[in-house]
Structures are given as structure tokens and as C-alpha cells.
Design a protein around this motif. Structure first.
Motif, PDB file in Angstrom:
ATOM      1  N   GLY A 131       0.816  -1.211   0.000  1.00 59.95           N
ATOM      2  CA  GLY A 131       0.000   0.000   0.000  1.00 59.95           C
ATOM      3  C   GLY A 131       0.851   1.262   0.000  1.00 59.95           C
ATOM      4  O   GLY A 131       0.625   2.190  -0.798  1.00 59.95           O
ATOM      5  N   PHE A 132       1.847   1.320   0.869  1.00 60.89           N
ATOM      6  CA  PHE A 132       2.707   2.510   0.930  1.00 60.89           C
ATOM      7  C   PHE A 132       3.622   2.592  -0.289  1.00 60.89           C
ATOM      8  O   PHE A 132       3.980   3.698  -0.721  1.00 60.89           O
ATOM      9  N   ALA A 133       4.010   1.446  -0.843  1.00 65.67           N
ATOM     10  CA  ALA A 133       4.807   1.462  -2.075  1.00 65.67           C
ATOM     11  C   ALA A 133       3.997   2.037  -3.231  1.00 65.67           C
ATOM     12  O   ALA A 133       4.521   2.781  -4.067  1.00 65.67           O
ATOM     13  N   LEU A 134       2.699   1.709  -3.269  1.00 60.92           N
ATOM     14  CA  LEU A 134       1.826   2.266  -4.305  1.00 60.92           C
ATOM     15  C   LEU A 134       1.703   3.779  -4.172  1.00 60.92           C
ATOM     16  O   LEU A 134       1.743   4.508  -5.172  1.00 60.92           O
ATOM     17  N   ILE A 135       1.555   4.240  -2.935  1.00 58.49           N
ATOM     18  CA  ILE A 135       1.493   5.689  -2.703  1.00 58.49           C
ATOM     19  C   ILE A 135       2.801   6.349  -3.133  1.00 58.49           C
ATOM     20  O   ILE A 135       2.817   7.385  -3.802  1.00 58.49           O
ATOM     21  N   GLY A 136       3.911   5.727  -2.734  1.00 57.22           N
ATOM     22  CA  GLY A 136       5.219   6.255  -3.098  1.00 57.22           C
ATOM     23  C   GLY A 136       5.433   6.281  -4.605  1.00 57.22           C
ATOM     24  O   GLY A 136       6.050   7.203  -5.134  1.00 57.22           O
ATOM     25  N   SER A 137       4.911   5.265  -5.302  1.00 58.95           N
ATOM     26  CA  SER A 137       5.100   5.185  -6.756  1.00 58.95           C
ATOM     27  C   SER A 137       4.435   6.363  -7.469  1.00 58.95           C
ATOM     28  O   SER A 137       4.945   6.854  -8.479  1.00 58.95           O
ATOM     29  N   TYR A 138       3.311   6.812  -6.935  1.00 60.99           N
ATOM     30  CA  TYR A 138       2.618   7.939  -7.556  1.00 60.99           C
ATOM     31  C   TYR A 138       3.462   9.213  -7.452  1.00 60.99           C
ATOM     32  O   TYR A 138       3.643   9.943  -8.432  1.00 60.99           O
ATOM     33  N   PHE A 139       3.986   9.473  -6.253  1.00 55.06           N
ATOM     34  CA  PHE A 139       4.792  10.678  -6.054  1.00 55.06           C
ATOM     35  C   PHE A 139       6.109  10.599  -6.823  1.00 55.06           C
ATOM     36  O   PHE A 139       6.602  11.616  -7.334  1.00 55.06           O
TER      37      PHE A 139
END
Length: 220
Positions: A131-139
Motif C-alpha cells: 500500500g505505501f509502495a503504491l502511494i510512493g510510486s505515484y509521487f
């Protein structure tokens, strides 16, 4: 003697040029690395196989460690030329996934992910890391790599690859240590389980991301 040295240097440079830019070489390295990765996954879920024969040790050495590092050097070239930020971004996603998998698992973890191999890993931690990797990927895609909004999906997929195959790579390394009855993979980084423990996710993720790049290149 001088001309001899120049000739040898020219041959050597030519060899490195072929190894660096040959598409067939890239695909051969990728294919062999994926074969060994598949063998590692089968080995991970095989309850009966508790020994590694001599041939498998050699195959793991080449396909699990050496070939992925070759692939890592090729990933920054991407689809539109060389970009070192691609490799940096992958490492950031791996560190994000590992860090938040640990934090979420330690805080909310109740259901074991693969207790037989890694008792501390939980399903909650696994999902939290992704989940946090997905958020990080967007930024990363928007503010670090400066990609158009329509290409954000590329790094969302890479984040999923990192979360899933990075965890598998960590579990594979844990099983290697378990069957060899070793706590650490080496003494170079005391307290971190050895240098291979810091790179197990990277070497397992690299071939999958490189395969993804090949698919993107073919489709585009």
C-alpha cells in the motif's frame, strides 16, 4: 608491443560494447534469470526439498546473484534512453515496501504470511508494504521522474512487482539460510543479516521489472 596492446584493448572494448548493447544478450540473461527465479519459487514452496545439490548451487550462484546484477545495470536505460533516476526510484520503492511492511506488521500484524520460513512476516505487513509502495510510486512518477499523468500506471505496476516479488525474494533468502542453518548470510554488515539480506529483494525484483520494460517496449 604498443600495437598489440591497442589491438587487445580494441577487442575488449568491442566485447563490452556487444555485451552492453546486444538485444539478444539482454534477452538471454533475462531468460536464464527468470528460469532460476522460477526454480527459487518452486524451491520455496517445496516442503520436502531441504537440500541443495551441487548443480543447483551453481545455478543459484549464477542465476540468483550474478545475472540479476547484470540486469540491474541495464534497467536505467529504460525505454527512452539512460536515466539513473529509474534505478534510484526502484530502490526507494523497495526500501518503502520493506520499511512499512515491518512497521505495519509490527503494529497490526496478527496473521502469519509464511510462518514456516519467516515467523515474523504477517499478511497485514505484506499488504501495508504494498500500500505505501503504491502511494510512493505515484509521487515518484509525478514529482521525481516527472512523467505525464497517463504514464503513472507504469510505476504503479512496478510498485506491485516490488511488493510481491520483493517479499518472495526475502522469503527465498530466509529459506536458504534456514536449510544451511545460518543466521546471517555474511559478516560484512553485522546486525543486518549480511549484505545479501539487504539485497535479496533487489536481485529478485530486477529481472521482473526488466521483463516488464521489455513488454512495454514491445507494446509501444
Amino acid at each position: 608491443m604498443l600495437f598489440y596492446k591497442i589491438a587487445i584493448a580494441a577487442k575488449t572494448d568491442g566485447l563490452f560494447y556487444i555485451l552492453r548493447y546486444s538485444k539478444n544478450f539482454d534477452l538471454a540473461v533475462l531468460f536464464l534469470s527468470l528460469i532460476v527465479s522460477l526454480k527459487c519459487i518452486v524451491f520455496l514452496f517445496d516442503n520436502k526439498n531441504l537440500k541443495v545439490d551441487s548443480f543447483s548451487k551453481f545455478a543459484y550462484l549464477i542465476g540468483y546473484i550474478i545475472l540479476p546484477f547484470i540486469i540491474i545495470t541495464k534497467i536505467p536505460f529504460g525505454i527512452k534512453g539512460y536515466n539513473p533516476n529509474i534505478l534510484i526510484s526502484i530502490f526507494i520503492l523497495i526500501w518503502t515496501n520493506d520499511t512499512f511492511a515491518y512497521l505495519v506488521g509490527k503494529t497490526f500484524g496478527k496473521h502469519k504470511l509464511f510462518e514456516r520460513i519467516s515467523p515474523k512476516k504477517t499478511i497485514e505487513g505484506f499488504l501495508g508494504g504494498i500500500g505505501f509502495a503504491l502511494i510512493g510510486s505515484y509521487f515518484i512518477s509525478k514529482y521525481f521522474l516527472m512523467l505525464p499523468e497517463k504514464n503513472t500506471y507504469i510505476w504503479i505496476i512496478i510498485a506491485l512487482i516490488v511488493g510481491i516479488f520483493g517479499t518472495i525474494g526475502d522469503l527465498v533468502e530466509s529459506k536458504f539460510k534456514r536449510i544451511s542453518e545460518k543466521k546471517d548470510s555474511g559478516n560484512i554488515m553485522p546486525g543486518h543479516g549480511g549484505i545479501l539480506d539487504r539485497l535479496d529483494s533487489v536481485i529478485f525484483v530486477a529481472p521482473i521489472i526488466f521483463l516488464f520494460y521489455q513488454i512495454l517496449s514491445y507494446v509501444s
